[in-house]
Design a protein around this motif. Sequence first.
Motif, PDB file in Angstrom:
ATOM      1  N   GLU A   1      66.289  44.109 -23.273  1.00  0.00           N
ATOM      2  CA  GLU A   1      65.020  43.945 -23.994  1.00  0.00           C
ATOM      3  C   GLU A   1      65.025  42.745 -24.939  1.00  0.00           C
ATOM      4  O   GLU A   1      64.731  42.847 -26.126  1.00  0.00           O
ATOM      5  CB  GLU A   1      64.636  45.228 -24.720  1.00  0.00           C
ATOM      6  CG  GLU A   1      64.399  46.381 -23.766  1.00  0.00           C
ATOM      7  CD  GLU A   1      63.893  47.637 -24.435  1.00  0.00           C
ATOM      8  OE1 GLU A   1      63.999  47.759 -25.681  1.00  0.00           O
ATOM      9  OE2 GLU A   1      63.396  48.499 -23.713  1.00  0.00           O
ATOM     10  N   ARG A   2      65.374  41.589 -24.372  1.00  0.00           N
ATOM     11  CA  ARG A   2      65.416  40.341 -25.133  1.00  0.00           C
ATOM     12  C   ARG A   2      65.027  39.199 -24.226  1.00  0.00           C
ATOM     13  O   ARG A   2      64.777  39.379 -23.042  1.00  0.00           O
ATOM     14  CB  ARG A   2      66.811  40.110 -25.689  1.00  0.00           C
ATOM     15  CG  ARG A   2      67.852  39.985 -24.594  1.00  0.00           C
ATOM     16  CD  ARG A   2      69.198  39.519 -25.116  1.00  0.00           C
ATOM     17  NE  ARG A   2      70.229  39.597 -24.106  1.00  0.00           N
ATOM     18  CZ  ARG A   2      70.394  38.708 -23.128  1.00  0.00           C
ATOM     19  NH1 ARG A   2      69.604  37.677 -23.035  1.00  0.00           N
ATOM     20  NH2 ARG A   2      71.350  38.846 -22.243  1.00  0.00           N
TER      21      ARG A   2
ATOM     22  N   GLY B   1      61.021  46.505 -36.472  1.00  0.00           N
ATOM     23  CA  GLY B   1      60.135  47.232 -35.571  1.00  0.00           C
ATOM     24  C   GLY B   1      58.869  46.497 -35.180  1.00  0.00           C
ATOM     25  O   GLY B   1      58.064  47.023 -34.429  1.00  0.00           O
ATOM     26  N   THR B   2      58.683  45.283 -35.687  1.00  0.00           N
ATOM     27  CA  THR B   2      57.475  44.543 -35.340  1.00  0.00           C
ATOM     28  C   THR B   2      57.648  43.826 -34.007  1.00  0.00           C
ATOM     29  O   THR B   2      58.738  43.399 -33.648  1.00  0.00           O
ATOM     30  CB  THR B   2      57.092  43.510 -36.419  1.00  0.00           C
ATOM     31  OG1 THR B   2      58.173  42.587 -36.580  1.00  0.00           O
ATOM     32  CG2 THR B   2      56.773  44.181 -37.735  1.00  0.00           C
ATOM     33  N   ALA B   3      56.560  43.723 -33.302  1.00  0.00           N
ATOM     34  CA  ALA B   3      56.535  43.025 -32.022  1.00  0.00           C
ATOM     35  C   ALA B   3      55.309  42.127 -31.994  1.00  0.00           C
ATOM     36  O   ALA B   3      54.429  42.240 -32.847  1.00  0.00           O
ATOM     37  CB  ALA B   3      56.482  44.031 -30.876  1.00  0.00           C
ATOM     38  N   ARG B   4      55.255  41.265 -31.041  1.00  0.00           N
ATOM     39  CA  ARG B   4      54.101  40.376 -30.905  1.00  0.00           C
ATOM     40  C   ARG B   4      52.828  41.198 -30.693  1.00  0.00           C
ATOM     41  O   ARG B   4      52.825  42.188 -29.986  1.00  0.00           O
ATOM     42  CB  ARG B   4      54.313  39.457 -29.719  1.00  0.00           C
ATOM     43  CG  ARG B   4      53.158  38.517 -29.493  1.00  0.00           C
ATOM     44  CD  ARG B   4      53.434  37.645 -28.294  1.00  0.00           C
ATOM     45  NE  ARG B   4      52.256  36.899 -27.943  1.00  0.00           N
ATOM     46  CZ  ARG B   4      52.226  35.598 -27.757  1.00  0.00           C
ATOM     47  NH1 ARG B   4      53.323  34.900 -27.902  1.00  0.00           N
ATOM     48  NH2 ARG B   4      51.115  34.993 -27.424  1.00  0.00           N
TER      49      ARG B   4
ATOM     50  N   LEU C   1      62.885  41.458 -28.092  1.00  0.00           N
ATOM     51  CA  LEU C   1      61.425  41.530 -28.000  1.00  0.00           C
ATOM     52  C   LEU C   1      60.819  42.201 -29.222  1.00  0.00           C
ATOM     53  O   LEU C   1      59.696  41.914 -29.592  1.00  0.00           O
ATOM     54  CB  LEU C   1      61.003  42.279 -26.745  1.00  0.00           C
ATOM     55  CG  LEU C   1      61.345  41.583 -25.433  1.00  0.00           C
ATOM     56  CD1 LEU C   1      60.795  42.386 -24.264  1.00  0.00           C
ATOM     57  CD2 LEU C   1      60.813  40.174 -25.391  1.00  0.00           C
ATOM     58  N   VAL C   2      61.573  43.112 -29.837  1.00  0.00           N
ATOM     59  CA  VAL C   2      61.102  43.805 -31.033  1.00  0.00           C
ATOM     60  C   VAL C   2      62.052  43.443 -32.173  1.00  0.00           C
ATOM     61  O   VAL C   2      63.271  43.582 -32.032  1.00  0.00           O
ATOM     62  CB  VAL C   2      61.065  45.326 -30.817  1.00  0.00           C
ATOM     63  CG1 VAL C   2      60.638  46.044 -32.076  1.00  0.00           C
ATOM     64  CG2 VAL C   2      60.128  45.679 -29.659  1.00  0.00           C
ATOM     65  N   ASP C   3      61.505  42.974 -33.289  1.00  0.00           N
ATOM     66  CA  ASP C   3      62.329  42.600 -34.431  1.00  0.00           C
ATOM     67  C   ASP C   3      63.031  43.825 -35.023  1.00  0.00           C
ATOM     68  O   ASP C   3      62.641  44.965 -34.768  1.00  0.00           O
ATOM     69  CB  ASP C   3      61.474  41.939 -35.518  1.00  0.00           C
ATOM     70  CG  ASP C   3      60.944  40.585 -35.086  1.00  0.00           C
ATOM     71  OD1 ASP C   3      61.596  39.922 -34.244  1.00  0.00           O
ATOM     72  OD2 ASP C   3      59.873  40.186 -35.578  1.00  0.00           O
TER      73      ASP C   3
ATOM     74  N   CYS D   1      60.647  35.629 -23.258  1.00  0.00           N
ATOM     75  CA  CYS D   1      59.771  36.330 -24.181  1.00  0.00           C
ATOM     76  C   CYS D   1      58.409  35.640 -24.243  1.00  0.00           C
ATOM     77  O   CYS D   1      58.261  34.503 -23.778  1.00  0.00           O
ATOM     78  CB  CYS D   1      60.395  36.383 -25.577  1.00  0.00           C
ATOM     79  SG  CYS D   1      60.444  34.786 -26.416  1.00  0.00           S
TER      80      CYS D   1
END
Length: 78
Positions: free
Chosen positions: A23-24, A41-44, A36-38, A65
């Motif tokens: 997941e990167r 917990g934030t994502a685009r 993909l998720v910081d 990504c």
Amino acid sequence: MNIPTFLSALTGGDLPATAVAEERCLMPPIGCGEPLVDEDGTARVFWDESEAARYQAEWRITGLCPGCQDSLGGEGDE
């Protein structure tokens, strides 16, 4: 030389399937290597589900990504 072998040579052994499983993004120099998720917990954030689905489909194929996909240009650029 086949495409997976070529990509592996460019990225030091990193392949799109590995990036997707972890997941990167692909590791540099092709991608950024970021998850993909910081960590917080934030994502685009996408405009809509259709846009999100397009990015996810492309990521599953290329291992890139959304940010790296955008940096390549193409459809959707302003």
